[in-house]
Design an enzyme around this catalytic site. Structure first.
Site, PDB file in Angstrom:
ATOM      1  N   SER A 160       0.851  -1.190   0.000  1.00  0.00           N
ATOM      2  CA  SER A 160       0.000   0.000   0.000  1.00  0.00           C
ATOM      3  C   SER A 160       0.883   1.236   0.000  1.00  0.00           C
ATOM      4  O   SER A 160       1.997   1.214   0.539  1.00  0.00           O
ATOM      5  CB  SER A 160      -0.905   0.025   1.235  1.00  0.00           C
ATOM      6  OG  SER A 160      -1.561   1.281   1.367  1.00  0.00           O
ATOM      7  N   TYR A 203      -1.344  -0.640  10.278  1.00  0.00           N
ATOM      8  CA  TYR A 203      -1.442  -0.850   8.836  1.00  0.00           C
ATOM      9  C   TYR A 203      -0.200  -0.330   8.114  1.00  0.00           C
ATOM     10  O   TYR A 203       0.393  -1.034   7.279  1.00  0.00           O
ATOM     11  CB  TYR A 203      -2.697  -0.146   8.306  1.00  0.00           C
ATOM     12  CG  TYR A 203      -3.008  -0.425   6.856  1.00  0.00           C
ATOM     13  CD1 TYR A 203      -3.679  -1.584   6.487  1.00  0.00           C
ATOM     14  CD2 TYR A 203      -2.641   0.475   5.858  1.00  0.00           C
ATOM     15  CE1 TYR A 203      -3.982  -1.837   5.160  1.00  0.00           C
ATOM     16  CE2 TYR A 203      -2.937   0.230   4.535  1.00  0.00           C
ATOM     17  CZ  TYR A 203      -3.606  -0.936   4.185  1.00  0.00           C
ATOM     18  OH  TYR A 203      -3.892  -1.184   2.867  1.00  0.00           O
TER      19      TYR A 203
END
Length: 266
Positions: free
Chosen positions: A147, A160
């Site tokens: 990501s 995350y």
């Protein structure tokens, strides 16, 4: 096991996190290219329902209930794949979750553990059964879904961001290990993609794109064996800028930014 896929013609693609979002979009791209599919996710019933709704031929699809945090279950799925379907051509580690955390809350340490086990250990566990076989064959694609959030830390999103940074570094390491044997390691770096993981975000998401559009571009990168691909390209420029920004300026730009929502009830 909800559907069966016989070993036979067509490249074999293994995808984790295939019960929604990017995983399903990538599965459809692979299907359109004539691939056989082994789809893995915790929610087997949802996968089976989706496969039936899409009208996918059961002879080319197999669904298995696997939580990538369960190392024994992932290993068993890998052995089953090798024994029944053969050595995959493409393995995509896509299983993921996105939950905000507050380090001041002790309960959120379990959220961090779950996130890191899913993204980091889960990626390695999915690849592990196939690395030696792919290298012995001299071909294959190992695909890690990272990501843009893995490039710089975002407030409230530490689990995350840290885990996706780990995916980027891990895939880079593995790429060097597999390169002499003809196996490509591809790192996909999505920006904002319209999936269940992003729909509750309380902040702006520049260049938000449908999962189908992401998957179409990602599939081309996978087939080409690209080392590292940020999608969409606009987020690639933002990613480069994020790397170059001095820490003080980066901190000021993020001041007051809404945090990623925490787990329900937190």
């Amino acid at each position: 096991m909800s559907t069966t896929a016989a070993a036979g013609a067509g490249p074999l693609v293994v995808i984790s996190g295939a019960s929604s979002g990017i995983g399903q979009a990538l599965a459809l791209q692979a299907w359109a290219q004539g691939c056989r599919l082994l789809l893995l996710a915790r929610r087997e019933a949802e996968m089976a329902h989706w496969v039936a709704a899409q009208g996918l031929d059961a002879t080319r699809v197999r669904c298995m209930a696997v939580d990538v945090r369960d190392l024994a279950a992932v290993a068993a799925a890998g052995r089953h794949c090798l024994d029944e379907l053969g050595v995959p051509d493409i393995v995509i580690a896509n299983a993921g979750l996105s939950i905000g955390v507050d380090t001041a809350d002790a309960a959120d340490l379990e959220v961090m553990r779950m996130t890191w086990e899913t993204h980091n250990l889960g990626t390695a566990a999915l690849f592990q059964p196939f690395v030696a076989a792919m290298c012995a064959r001299g071909s294959g694609r190992l695909v890690g879904v990272a990501s843009v959030a893995g490039i710089r830390g975002l407030p409230g999103h530490g689990a995350y961001c840290a885990s996706k940074a780990g995916v980027i570094s891990y895939c880079e390491s593995l790429r060097g290990e597999c390169r002499p044997y003809g196996v490509k390691v591809v790192t996909l770096v999505p920006g904002y993609v319209d999936t269940p993981l992003t729909r509750g975000n309380p902040y702006g998401m520049p260049f938000l794109m449908p999962a189908e559009d992401f998957a179409r571009i990602a599939w081309r990168a996978i087939e080409a064996g690209e080392r590292y691909r940020v999608i969409p390209w606009q987020m690639g420029w933002i990613a480069r800028l994020m790397r170059l920004l001095p820490d003080a300026l980066f901190d000021r730009l993020l001041a007051g930014r809404p945090r990623k929502p925490r787990r329900p009830g937190a």
